[in-house]
Design an enzyme around this catalytic site. Sequence first.
Site, short mmCIF file in Angstrom:
data_model
loop_
_atom_site.label_atom_id
_atom_site.label_comp_id
_atom_site.label_asym_id
_atom_site.label_seq_id
_atom_site.Cartn_x
_atom_site.Cartn_y
_atom_site.Cartn_z
N GLU A 71 0.82 -1.21 0.00
CA GLU A 71 0.00 0.00 0.00
C GLU A 71 0.86 1.26 0.00
OE1 GLU A 71 -2.46 -3.35 1.09
OE2 GLU A 71 -0.56 -2.63 1.91
N HIS A 94 -11.22 -6.59 8.09
CA HIS A 94 -11.97 -6.28 6.88
C HIS A 94 -13.27 -5.55 7.21
CE1 HIS A 94 -9.44 -9.78 5.79
NE2 HIS A 94 -9.32 -9.13 4.64
#
Length: 401
Positions: free
Chosen positions: A134, A204
Amino acid sequence: MPPPQSLRLLGGRAHRLPCASIAGRRTYAASATQSGTPPPPEGFLPGMGSSRYLRHTKEQALQNPELKGLIKTAETKKLNLFQAVNEALETAMSTDDKAVVFGEDVAFGGVFRCTMGLAEKFGRDRVFNTPLTEQGLVGFAIGMASVGHTPIAEIQFADYVFPAFDQIVNEAAKYRYRSGNQFDVGGLTIRMPSMAVGHGGHYHSQSPEAYFAHTPGLKVVIPRSPTQAKGLLLASIRDKNPVLFMEPKILYRAAVEQVPVDDFELPLGKAEVLKEGKDVTVVAWGSQLYTVEQAVAEAERRHPGISIEVIDLRSILPWDVEAVTKSVNKTGRLLITHEAPVTGGFGAEIAAAIQERCFLRLEAPISRVCGWDAPFPLVFEKFYVPSMIRCVDAIEKLVKF
């Protein structure tokens, strides 16, 4: 092409991320119920099919006052939220040759299928996969934006944006300021699925909007529906500031409505009043609005005569303090509800700002109904997320104070 089987190493162990099958259905390691069947697409959001916050007919879609003068045709089509995101990306790339889409598995269509078909239409030099880094992909996006491109980067889950935190808050957000407005990365947009999905667990399911709302130089946007997703995403991509676009993942398939086919933008930094009322103001964003819708209906059923105003904030940064102030000056009561933990959540900023502006008009202390101050649980998710009952209780306390 077969779907991606993304692996991420956490604590030395390989954890398989949600993946999409060829038929477009998601599977999660912990999603099965005791009967062995997956949870319903609506998750913990019943009533989506009849929600008044969605425009179920062509006529309703075209009556949206914000679209007046923006659409040229009267054509609409039925889309869910991930399809609306896909259409916005396609429109952006068709109208801007410098727009590129990249991230983990996006060339295959992405975990939630938001980028399906884009690589085939625009080529692998404009839609491509990145390594699982990321920080790397956001740094790459900042570099592209600094030389005039329109990078649209995808973080596969908002929970994994934190390795890129320094790049976003110390580089992207400050690029224009530190150069004395000589250079900027205004073409940068970072998309990420966020919020609870019903079975995502602590890696998540998070809602990280408050972390970034503390950073001048960024914009943070969260849509509630397909029409909002299309219009706000196009506005975000074309805005001259770096924008974080957080998509409530439970709405990807649960939220379905008629969406105008034209190219249109919705205003950033402007809230929308979804329901007018005179006794209580409720502010929320993203998927929490559908919980609010049920809570408001139940509270008004229990207490005939009261009416509750509902505001979709839409933009977290900058947020529409004027719209909320106007509403609270009318109702005298404010409830803020969001999925993120209560301590340091963005609801605290709203509460402080409204207390400063509306103190003499308040009939009760400002109330917050939020996630608990704990890691997001898996099996206890129903108890963690701010439920309809918790919101009803808070509304009743405000009215009875």
